[in-house]
Design a protein around this motif. Structure first.
Motif, PDB file in Angstrom:
ATOM      1  N   GLY A   1       0.822  -1.217   0.000  1.00  0.00           N
ATOM      2  CA  GLY A   1       0.000   0.000   0.000  1.00  0.00           C
ATOM      3  C   GLY A   1       0.851   1.260   0.000  1.00  0.00           C
ATOM      4  N   GLU A   2       1.952   1.231   0.776  1.00  0.00           N
ATOM      5  CA  GLU A   2       2.867   2.379   0.788  1.00  0.00           C
ATOM      6  C   GLU A   2       3.528   2.568  -0.584  1.00  0.00           C
ATOM      7  N   LYS A   3       3.980   1.472  -1.198  1.00  0.00           N
ATOM      8  CA  LYS A   3       4.609   1.562  -2.526  1.00  0.00           C
ATOM      9  C   LYS A   3       3.613   2.087  -3.550  1.00  0.00           C
ATOM     10  N   ALA A   4       2.356   1.596  -3.457  1.00  0.00           N
ATOM     11  CA  ALA A   4       1.320   2.000  -4.417  1.00  0.00           C
ATOM     12  C   ALA A   4       0.925   3.465  -4.248  1.00  0.00           C
ATOM     13  N   GLY A   5       1.453   4.110  -3.190  1.00  0.00           N
ATOM     14  CA  GLY A   5       1.203   5.540  -2.994  1.00  0.00           C
ATOM     15  C   GLY A   5       1.760   6.412  -4.105  1.00  0.00           C
ATOM     16  N   ILE A   6       2.626   5.864  -4.969  1.00  0.00           N
ATOM     17  CA  ILE A   6       3.147   6.686  -6.086  1.00  0.00           C
ATOM     18  C   ILE A   6       2.194   6.679  -7.277  1.00  0.00           C
ATOM     19  N   LEU A   7       1.162   5.803  -7.281  1.00  0.00           N
ATOM     20  CA  LEU A   7       0.225   5.780  -8.409  1.00  0.00           C
ATOM     21  C   LEU A   7      -0.523   7.109  -8.502  1.00  0.00           C
ATOM     22  N   LYS A   8      -0.789   7.553  -9.712  1.00  0.00           N
ATOM     23  CA  LYS A   8      -1.486   8.820  -9.912  1.00  0.00           C
ATOM     24  C   LYS A   8      -2.684   8.608 -10.837  1.00  0.00           C
TER      25      LYS A   8
END
Length: 423
Positions: free
Chosen positions: A180-187
């Motif tokens: 979830g933290e890594k996926a925080g870069i999705l825009k």
């Protein structure tokens, strides 16, 4: 290296009581004071993940540059010198340029609290905004959602390399939390390339992509890559590529190359650029063979390797690489940080080495005592002793078997020390 940037970098270490303090507030404040360089970057490819970020970035850069593009690249940590973190239009940043940028960022920060990674990332953005280029490759420092690099509203592409358990003290205890933290870069609306993932991690990343309407290009669904008869095969909706194996050694580099190729193909790269991505990338301390320099020359018949992997997935990648090498008596020289899962790192390696020399990482306050590393190796079934230094361990191994294979491993910080000392 001139004292200039070293002195400023040293001073920057004192601007915040913690090395890591995840929030974007300070970053937004400083970027506003610098007139928002993050809004003026060449098109951005943003890369997160636990393992393989740097190798994937290096391959994308090799592919883009082969097609004639000028590429900025930001990576961390550095190995031998800080300048490695900032590559401007293909060239490492110069000492005068770095010193001037760091001074400018310190002045703009006005004495406010800010971490070392935040202020140096702002300096990189400033450099990238002022130097013409076709692409900007940004590697996340830690996590993603609250990482200092995560201030670009509309990257051209995001990439998530394999996610595994690491940095639990900052990112969460479970794989879904970390994913979830890594996926925080999705825009919103920005395509994401997803490398091979555990199912519970993939689920989290895909759910976030769906919420943001971000088109997904996932390994095993939209693209495939595998080794076949000593070649690498890559396949996506545009067809099949039959390529040489990656020049970065190890079977795990096939999946890193796959993510890089998926990105390049999405951006319209031709087959020549794709071949360059897998054959021309250079990324130090990832199963790097050391052939020259004082350390290598002190034991000329030893086959000497260096790797900076430091978590259980890194241990598995190194073990898989050793398993593929021609048979040779293999010794490890290992130094680790006290924040890492040492037992998890050692377990996969035990079957591929006859002995381990445990060392401490010189000048590193978070180094694990050599005795603890030694005991972890023994607990994993690997005979082990301590040594005063890498050089002492190498000399000891060479005295017993001048033609041994020796792998120096366990930490990027140790790898950086070795590269500095070995020239």
């Amino acid at each position: 290296m001139a004292a200039g940037s070293d002195a400023v970098l040293e001073r920057m270490m004192t601007l915040h009581p913690k090395i890591i303090d995840l929030t974007l507030d300070r970053m937004h404040r400083l970027l506003a004071a610098l007139d928002h360089p993050e809004r003026r970057l060449p098109p951005v490819i943003h890369i997160a993940g636990t393992n393989g970020k740097g190798s994937t970035q290096a391959m994308i850069r090799a592919g883009l540059e082969a097609g004639g593009a000028k590429v900025h690249a930001y990576t961390s940590p550095h190995l031998a010198r800080f300048h490695e973190r900032i590559r401007l239009a293909g060239e490492l940043i110069s000492e005068p340029a770095l010193t001037a940028l760091l001074d400018e960022c310190v002045a703009a920060n006005g004495g406010e609290s800010i971490t070392f990674f935040e202020i140096t990332t702002a300096a990189a953005f400033l450099a990238f905004a002022r130097t013409p280029a076709d692409w900007t490759l940004l590697e996340v420092g830690l996590g993603g959602r609250l990482d200092a690099t995560n201030v670009v509203d509309q990257p051209r592409l995001t990439i998530i390399t394999p996610v595994s358990i690491d940095h639990q003290q900052y990112l969460g205890e479970t794989l879904p939390e970390i994913a979830g933290e890594k996926a925080g870069i999705l825009k919103r609306g920005v395509p994401v390339i997803i490398g091979p993932q555990a199912p519970e991690g993939l689920e989290v990343i895909e759910a976030r992509a769906a919420r943001l309407g971000a088109p997904v290009l996932a390994f095993g669904q939209h693209w495939h890559c595998f080794e076949d008869r000593g070649r690498m095969v890559f396949q996506d909706e545009n067809g099949l590529l039959d390529l040489p194996l990656p020049n970065l050694p190890g079977p795990h580099q096939i999946q890193n190359a796959g993510a890089a190729l998926a990105a390049l193909r999405h951006l319209g790269a031709d087959e020549a650029a794709c071949e360059a991505a897998v054959t021309r990338a250079f990324w130090p301390a990832r199963m790097q063979r050391l052939r020259t320099g004082p350390l290598a020359e002190s034991a000329p018949q030893v086959e000497l390797w260096l790797d900076g992997g430091h978590n259980p997935a890194g241990g598995e990648a190194v073990a898989a690489t050793l398993a593929r090498m021609p048979a040779r008596e293999t010794h490890l020289i290992c130094g680790m940080l006290n924040t890492k899962d040492v037992a998890g790192y050692m377990r996969p390696l035990a079957a591929h080495a006859v002995h381990l020399h445990a060392v401490e990482i010189p000048g590193e306050k978070n180094t694990l005592p050599a005795e603890v590393t030694r005991d972890a190796a023994r607990a994993a079934g690997l005979p082990a002793d301590t040594a005063a230094s890498v050089a002492a361990a190498l000399s000891d191994i060479a005295a017993g078997n001048p033609q041994a294979r020796v792998l120096i491993c366990g930490s990027l910080y140790l790898a950086g020390q070795v590269l500095r000392e070995n020239g």
